[in-house]
Design an enzyme around this catalytic site. Structure first.
Site, PDB file in Angstrom:
ATOM      1  N   GLU A   2       0.952  -1.311  -0.038  1.00 25.46           N
ATOM      2  CA  GLU A   2      -0.382   0.264  -0.046  1.00 25.46           C
ATOM      3  C   GLU A   2       0.591   1.133   0.431  1.00 25.46           C
ATOM      4  O   GLU A   2       1.845   1.416   0.828  1.00 25.46           O
ATOM      5  CB  GLU A   2      -0.566  -0.175   0.937  1.00 25.46           C
ATOM      6  CG  GLU A   2      -2.321   0.561   1.860  1.00 25.46           C
ATOM      7  CD  GLU A   2      -1.455   2.122   2.336  1.00 25.46           C
ATOM      8  OE1 GLU A   2      -1.469   2.965   0.825  1.00 25.46           O
ATOM      9  OE2 GLU A   2      -1.351   2.413   2.879  1.00 25.46           O
ATOM     10  N   CYS A  37      -3.571   7.731   4.444  1.00 27.34           N
ATOM     11  CA  CYS A  37      -3.078   7.020   3.570  1.00 27.34           C
ATOM     12  C   CYS A  37      -4.398   7.580   2.369  1.00 27.34           C
ATOM     13  O   CYS A  37      -5.237   7.896   1.690  1.00 27.34           O
ATOM     14  CB  CYS A  37      -2.676   6.201   3.375  1.00 27.34           C
ATOM     15  SG  CYS A  37      -3.087   4.243   4.046  1.00 27.34           S
TER      16      CYS A  37
END
Length: 246
Positions: A2, A37
């Site tokens: 990620e 994020c």
């Protein structure tokens, strides 16, 4: 793997504007000082509600308490001096690219001068192709962008190289599903819903990385597929393939 995101938050004119602003401001410039994020760091607002949303979000940002979260403050510090320099650099360059500062924009002084504290910062009229709208700030900075049509909103939302998450605010269920289908992101949250459950996959597209966390997709990432093939029949019959955990 990620690798971050630049998630769009699409707010249509029929949405609950108060709920949308509270949720959008909290997750972009409040909670964790914007260091998330998948946070909705681009707020796209349909033009009939745009001025109202800008005013409300700016007021909310100014109301957030800044300081030590262990002492009850909502907005804590960013991670390092390097992060402070990077975030302030993007803030300083934004007006030259057409963005209008409506809240924050500075490092905290006074008792917090020795810490890595940055004011919750909100920019309006952000160019969708500017640094502020395209780059991951990873700090308490929100870009607000107007749009006119559904197709324009989708185009703006999909205009970054990231594809981790996206948010949709509307009371039209058909529109919600139609827009979600066209957004290039791995996780779509509608009207404040969250997707961080152990049985549901989390992960994005493009520069946001690859693979999934959670659900069957994650469990299969620990498996190795193995295929065995035979050119002729054996006692066991025709050639077969297998899928076994490694």
């Amino acid at each position: 793997m990620e690798l971050g995101g630049k998630s769009a938050n699409l707010i249509f004119e029929d949405a609950d504007i108060e709920a949308a602003c509270v949720h959008g401001a909290f997750l972009s410039v409040g909670f964790l000082a914007g260091q998330g994020c998948s946070f909705p760091t681009r707020m796209l607002v349909q033009r009939p509600r745009y001025d109202e949303a800008v005013e409300r979000v700016a007021a909310l940002a100014k109301s957030f308490t800044i300081g030590d979260p262990l002492e009850g403050a909502l907005v804590g510090p960013v991670i390092s001096q390097a992060a402070v320099d990077r975030i302030l650099g993007m803030i300083e360059r934004a007006p030259a690219q057409g963005a209008r500062l409506v809240s924050g924009g500075a490092r905290l002084g006074g008792d917090l001068a020795d810490g890595y504290f940055i004011e919750p910062t909100v920019f309006a009229d952000v160019d969708p192709h500017s640094e502020l709208a395209q780059g991951e700030v990873f700090g308490p900075v929100l870009s607000i962008i107007p749009f006119d049509t559904e197709n324009e909103a989708i185009e703006i939302a999909n205009s970054t190289p990231y594809g981790l998450a996206a948010y949709v605010r509307t009371n039209d269920l058909a529109r919600a599903h139609r827009v979600a289908e066209q957004l290039g992101a791995g996780d779509i949250m509608i009207n404040g819903a969250q997707n961080l459950y152990v049985n549901r996959p989390f992960g994005g597209f493009g520069r946001s990385g690859f693979g999934k966390e959670g659900g069957r997709q994650e469990s299969r990432s620990y498996c190795a597929s193995k295929v065995s093939a035979s050119a002729s029949k054996t006692r066991a019959g025709p050639a077969a393939s297998s899928d076994r955990s490694g």
